[in-house]
Motif scaffolding. Structure first.
Motif, PDB file in Angstrom:
ATOM      1  N   VAL A 107       0.716  -1.225  -0.041  1.00 28.38           N
ATOM      2  CA  VAL A 107      -0.001  -0.064  -0.150  1.00 28.38           C
ATOM      3  C   VAL A 107       0.926   1.295   0.067  1.00 28.38           C
ATOM      4  O   VAL A 107       0.704   2.074  -0.749  1.00 28.38           O
ATOM      5  CB  VAL A 107      -0.887   0.084   1.285  1.00 28.38           C
ATOM      6  CG1 VAL A 107      -1.733   1.321   1.314  1.00 28.38           C
ATOM      7  CG2 VAL A 107      -1.820  -1.199   1.153  1.00 28.38           C
ATOM      8  N   ASN A 111       1.030   3.887  -3.337  1.00 29.66           N
ATOM      9  CA  ASN A 111       0.737   5.056  -3.198  1.00 29.66           C
ATOM     10  C   ASN A 111       1.913   6.110  -3.276  1.00 29.66           C
ATOM     11  O   ASN A 111       1.943   7.353  -3.930  1.00 29.66           O
ATOM     12  CB  ASN A 111       0.254   5.577  -1.546  1.00 29.66           C
ATOM     13  CG  ASN A 111      -1.133   4.933  -1.414  1.00 29.66           C
ATOM     14  OD1 ASN A 111      -1.855   5.105  -2.184  1.00 29.66           O
ATOM     15  ND2 ASN A 111      -1.423   4.296  -0.217  1.00 29.66           N
ATOM     16  N   ASP A 129      -7.707   4.176  -5.151  1.00 30.80           N
ATOM     17  CA  ASP A 129      -7.553   4.015  -3.781  1.00 30.80           C
ATOM     18  C   ASP A 129      -6.725   2.518  -3.770  1.00 30.80           C
ATOM     19  O   ASP A 129      -7.018   1.581  -4.507  1.00 30.80           O
ATOM     20  CB  ASP A 129      -8.747   3.613  -2.981  1.00 30.80           C
ATOM     21  CG  ASP A 129      -8.317   3.724  -1.314  1.00 30.80           C
ATOM     22  OD1 ASP A 129      -7.256   4.167  -1.183  1.00 30.80           O
ATOM     23  OD2 ASP A 129      -9.393   3.701  -0.451  1.00 30.80           O
ATOM     24  N   ILE A 131      -6.091  -0.445  -0.791  1.00 29.74           N
ATOM     25  CA  ILE A 131      -6.699  -0.801   0.378  1.00 29.74           C
ATOM     26  C   ILE A 131      -5.934  -2.187   0.788  1.00 29.74           C
ATOM     27  O   ILE A 131      -5.909  -3.010   0.324  1.00 29.74           O
ATOM     28  CB  ILE A 131      -8.142  -0.911   0.444  1.00 29.74           C
ATOM     29  CG1 ILE A 131      -8.532   0.337  -0.189  1.00 29.74           C
ATOM     30  CG2 ILE A 131      -8.703  -1.148   1.498  1.00 29.74           C
ATOM     31  CD1 ILE A 131     -10.146   0.034  -0.915  1.00 29.74           C
ATOM     32  N   LYS A 132      -5.505  -2.012   2.173  1.00 36.41           N
ATOM     33  CA  LYS A 132      -5.106  -3.099   2.859  1.00 36.41           C
ATOM     34  C   LYS A 132      -6.262  -3.976   3.397  1.00 36.41           C
ATOM     35  O   LYS A 132      -6.900  -3.461   4.174  1.00 36.41           O
ATOM     36  CB  LYS A 132      -4.003  -3.049   4.011  1.00 36.41           C
ATOM     37  CG  LYS A 132      -3.885  -3.967   4.682  1.00 36.41           C
ATOM     38  CD  LYS A 132      -2.806  -3.622   6.203  1.00 36.41           C
ATOM     39  CE  LYS A 132      -2.325  -4.654   7.160  1.00 36.41           C
ATOM     40  NZ  LYS A 132      -1.698  -4.292   8.240  1.00 36.41           N
ATOM     41  N   HIS A 139      -6.515  -4.891  -1.895  1.00 36.25           N
ATOM     42  CA  HIS A 139      -7.338  -4.178  -2.916  1.00 36.25           C
ATOM     43  C   HIS A 139      -6.792  -2.875  -3.521  1.00 36.25           C
ATOM     44  O   HIS A 139      -6.497  -2.138  -3.061  1.00 36.25           O
ATOM     45  CB  HIS A 139      -8.625  -3.892  -2.285  1.00 36.25           C
ATOM     46  CG  HIS A 139      -9.314  -5.214  -2.198  1.00 36.25           C
ATOM     47  ND1 HIS A 139     -10.858  -5.150  -1.437  1.00 36.25           N
ATOM     48  CD2 HIS A 139      -9.223  -6.689  -2.480  1.00 36.25           C
ATOM     49  CE1 HIS A 139     -11.135  -6.693  -1.559  1.00 36.25           C
ATOM     50  NE2 HIS A 139     -10.282  -7.389  -1.984  1.00 36.25           N
ATOM     51  N   GLN A 141      -8.532  -0.364  -6.132  1.00 37.16           N
ATOM     52  CA  GLN A 141      -9.807   0.417  -6.459  1.00 37.16           C
ATOM     53  C   GLN A 141      -9.472   1.367  -7.721  1.00 37.16           C
ATOM     54  O   GLN A 141      -8.645   2.099  -7.414  1.00 37.16           O
ATOM     55  CB  GLN A 141     -10.914   0.939  -5.463  1.00 37.16           C
ATOM     56  CG  GLN A 141     -12.111   1.300  -6.040  1.00 37.16           C
ATOM     57  CD  GLN A 141     -13.068   1.732  -5.142  1.00 37.16           C
ATOM     58  OE1 GLN A 141     -12.436   2.142  -3.697  1.00 37.16           O
ATOM     59  NE2 GLN A 141     -14.211   1.594  -5.308  1.00 37.16           N
TER      60      GLN A 141
END
Length: 520
Positions: A107, A111, A129, A131-132, A139, A141
Motif C-alpha cells: 500500500v 501510493n 485507492d 486498500i489493505k 485491493h 480500486q
C-alpha cells in the motif's frame, strides 16, 4: 577401513565443492550506462528498471520471453465489484534487512508511486485507492473497471515502508529537479540480489540474497553481479574480447561480426519492444516552424529510414512508420507503413509553409542511451540538410538529455519508447495526452486535444475488447495524421556473452540474471 572412509569423505567433499562452485558464478555485466537512480519510483527508464529488478521486485514481472509471472503477488483477480482488483501476497518474503514484507509495504509503495515527484504515476492514473484487507491481501480500486491493471504493475517496485520512513524517503526523489535523496543512493528491496558496494557510474557489486523467497523458483546460478557502466563502445567491446567482462548488454552493431568470430564468445539477438523516434514541439508560438504540419511532413519525407538501417545500424533495425513496436496491441502493418522518401515534395512543402530557404534548428540527442543514438542523429542531420533545414546537433549523456525533455526545454529531440504493458494505452497516456501532472508526463510537444484525451482516458475502463480496440485505432488514425513524432525504427537487440552462458534476449531489454544458467 579408515582409509576407505577417508577416501570416500574426500570424494564426497570434492563433489560438494564442485557443485558449490558450479552454483556460485560471478557475472561481470557491462553496458553503456549506469542506473540513473536507486529510487525505484523516480525514473520510468529502461536501464534503471533493468538494474532495479535485481534489487527490488514488483507484484508480478515479465520473464525472459515477455510473459507475466507472479512475484510478490501469487494471485490476482477482479472481485465481484468490477472496479476492484484483489492481490494475494506471497507470505514469508523478506527484505534484505530481514524484515517481512506485508500488505502495508505494498500500500505504501503504490501510493508513493502516485506522488507528483514519481515518474511512474502515469501507470496508475486509473487508481482511486489502494486498500489493505489483511496482512497478505491488497485491493486496488480503479475509476471504473480496468482490465489491464496488472499489465501496468510489472515495473512498479515494492519498498519497505519502515526503511523508507526511517530514512526520510517517504516521497520519491525529484530527479527532474536534480534532487538527491537517501533512496537515490541506497536500496532496501526483496530482490534476488542485494547491493554490497556501489560507486555510481563506476562499479556496483550485488550478491545473491541468501534468504530470497525464490531460491527454489529460479535458477539463481549467478551468485555475484559486478555491474560496470562503460560508455565508450570500443572500450566496452575490448573488455568483452579480453575476458574482463562476461556479458555486454548493448553490443554495438559494428562489432557483432567480430564478437561472433571469437570462439570464447557468442551473440544472441532478438527484437526489442522499443521504437526510436524524434519528437517535435508543435506549439503555436513565434518562430516555431514545427507548428506547421507542412514542415513536419517535409521532415517526415526527407528522412531515409532504410538508409539508416543499412548504413548506421548495419541491418540491425526495422524501419518504422509508427512509434509503436509490433509487440503492442493496436499495431498494424498499415500504421507501420514507411513514407516514401521524396526530397522534391519535401522542399515544396517547406516553401508552401513559408520556408523556401529552409531554417535553422537544434536537435537534442543522447549519446549513451540507444544503439548508435548519436550516429542516427548525425544521419538525420545530413538528410534534413538536403531540404534546407540546417540542424545543430547537441548530443549528451542521457542523465542530462532526459531532464531537458521533461522540463520542456527542447523543441526537437530523440526519444526511444518501450511499452511494458504491451498495449497502446501506455503510449497514449505518456506521449499524447495533454500534460496535466498525471497524464502526458513525457508529452513535451505542447500537443493537446480534449477529444483525444477523453478517448485515451476511456481505455482504462473499457471492458469490451472490440470497442476498446476501435478506440485505439481511432486515436492512432488521428495522431498519425498530425505527424507529431518522426518514427525511425524498431530497435533490435544484440547481447554479447561468454559462450558457456545460456540466456535469451528479453523483449524489454531486461536481463534478469536470476534466470541465467551455464553450460556444464
Amino acid at each position: 577401513m579408515r582409509r576407505s572412509v577417508l577416501a570416500m569423505t574426500f570424494v564426497l567433499l570434492t563433489v560438494y565443492l564442485l557443485v558449490s562452485v558450479a552454483a556460485a558464478e560471478t557475472i561481470r555485466w557491462a553496458r553503456s550506462q549506469d542506473t540513473l537512480t536507486l529510487d525505484p519510483h523516480a525514473q520510468n527508464e529502461g536501464p534503471t528498471h533493468a538494474f532495479s529488478h535485481h534489487v527490488y521486485e514488483p507484484l508480478m514481472q515479465r520473464d525472459m520471453v515477455g510473459e507475466i509471472i507472479p512475484l510478490l503477488a501469487t494471485d490476482w483477480s477482479v472481485t465481484d465489484d468490477p472496479t476492484i482488483w484483489e492481490f494475494q501476497l506471497r507470505q514469508g518474503v523478506l527484505f534484505h534487512d530481514g524484515s517481512e514484507m506485508t500488505a502495508d509495504d505494498v500500500v505504501f509503495s503504490l501510493n508513493r508511486a502516485m506522488e507528483p515527484t514519481s515518474d511512474m504515476r502515469g501507470l496508475l492514473t486509473s487508481v482511486a485507492d489502494v486498500i489493505k484487507v489483511d496482512d497478505y491481501t491488497v485491493h486496488i480500486q480503479t475509476d471504473g473497471p480496468n482490465p489491464l491493471l496488472p499489465n501496468n504493475l510489472t515495473n512498479l517496485f515494492i519498498m519497505s515502508e519502515a526503511w523508507s520512513r526511517a530514512n526520510g524517503v517517504e516521497s520519491p526523489q525529484d530527479f527532474t529537479a536534480g534532487e538527491e535523496s537517501y533512496a537515490a543512493r541506497n536500496a532496501m528491496g526483496t530482490g534476488a540480489y542485494r547491493i554490497v558496494s556501489r560507486e555510481p557510474d563506476v562499479r556496483t557489486v550485488m550478491q545473491r540474497h541468501d534468504d530470497y523467497w525464490g531460491n527454489d523458483e529460479f535458477a539463481l546460478e549467478v551468485s555475484e553481479i559486478v555491474y560496470t557502466p562503460i560508455q565508450s563502445a570500443a572500450t566496452r567491446i575490448a573488455a568483452l574480447l579480453s575476458g574482463e567482462v562476461d556479458f555486454v548488454q548493448d553490443l554495438p552493431v559494428q562489432d557483432v561480426a567480430r564478437v561472433r568470430a571469437n570462439p570464447n564468445l557468442q551473440v544472441i539477438s532478438g527484437p526489442e519492444n522499443r521504437t526510436i523516434f524524434f519528437g517535435l514541439n508543435v506549439a503555436d508560438k513565434e518562430d516555431n516552424p514545427f507548428a506547421d504540419i507542412r514542415v513536419r511532413e517535409a521532415m517526415h519525407l526527407a528522412i531515409n529510414r532504410d538508409a539508416i538501417r543499412q548504413v548506421v545500424m548495419r541491418g540491425q533495425a526495422v524501419p518504422a512508420g509508427v512509434i509503436m513496436p509490433p509487440f503492442v496491441n493496436g499495431w498494424t502493418e498499415e500504421l507501420d507503413t514507411l513514407p516514401e522518401v521524396n526530397l522534391d515534395r519535401a522542399r515544396e512543402l517547406l516553401a508552401e509553409a513559408g520556408y523556401p530557404n529552409g531554417f535553422s534548428t537544434t536537435l537534442h540527442c543522447p549519446n549513451d542511451r540507444y544503439i548508435n543514438d548519436e550516429a542516427i542523429c548525425q544521419a538525420a542531420v545530413g538528410m534534413l540538410g538536403q531540404i534546407g533545414i540546417r540542424v545543430n546537433l547537441e548530443a549528451q549523456s542521457r542523465s542530462l538529455h532526459f531532464p531537458l525533455i521533461q522540463n520542456n526545454e527542447t523543441d526537437f529531440f530523440m526519444l526511444g519508447w518501450g511499452v511494458p504493458t504491451y498495449d497502446s494505452e501506455y503510449i497514449f497516456t505518456f506521449l499524447y495526452h495533454t500534460r496535466d501532472g498525471s497524464y502526458g508526463t513525457w508529452n513535451t510537444l505542447d500537443y493537446s486535444d480534449p477529444e483525444i484525451d477523453a478517448k485515451i482516458q476511456s481505455l482504462s475502463s473499457e471492458i469490451d475488447t472490440e470497442v476498446r480496440n476501435q478506440t485505439i485505432a481511432a486515436i492512432w488514425e488521428e495522431v498519425q495524421s498530425q505527424i507529431l513524432y518522426l518514427p525511425i525504427h524498431h530497435q533490435v537487440l544484440d547481447w554479447g556473452l561468454r559462450n558457456d552462458i545460456e540466456f535469451v534476449v528479453q523483449p524489454e531489454n531486461q536481463p534478469h540474471l536470476k534466470f541465467m544458467t551455464f553450460k556444464r
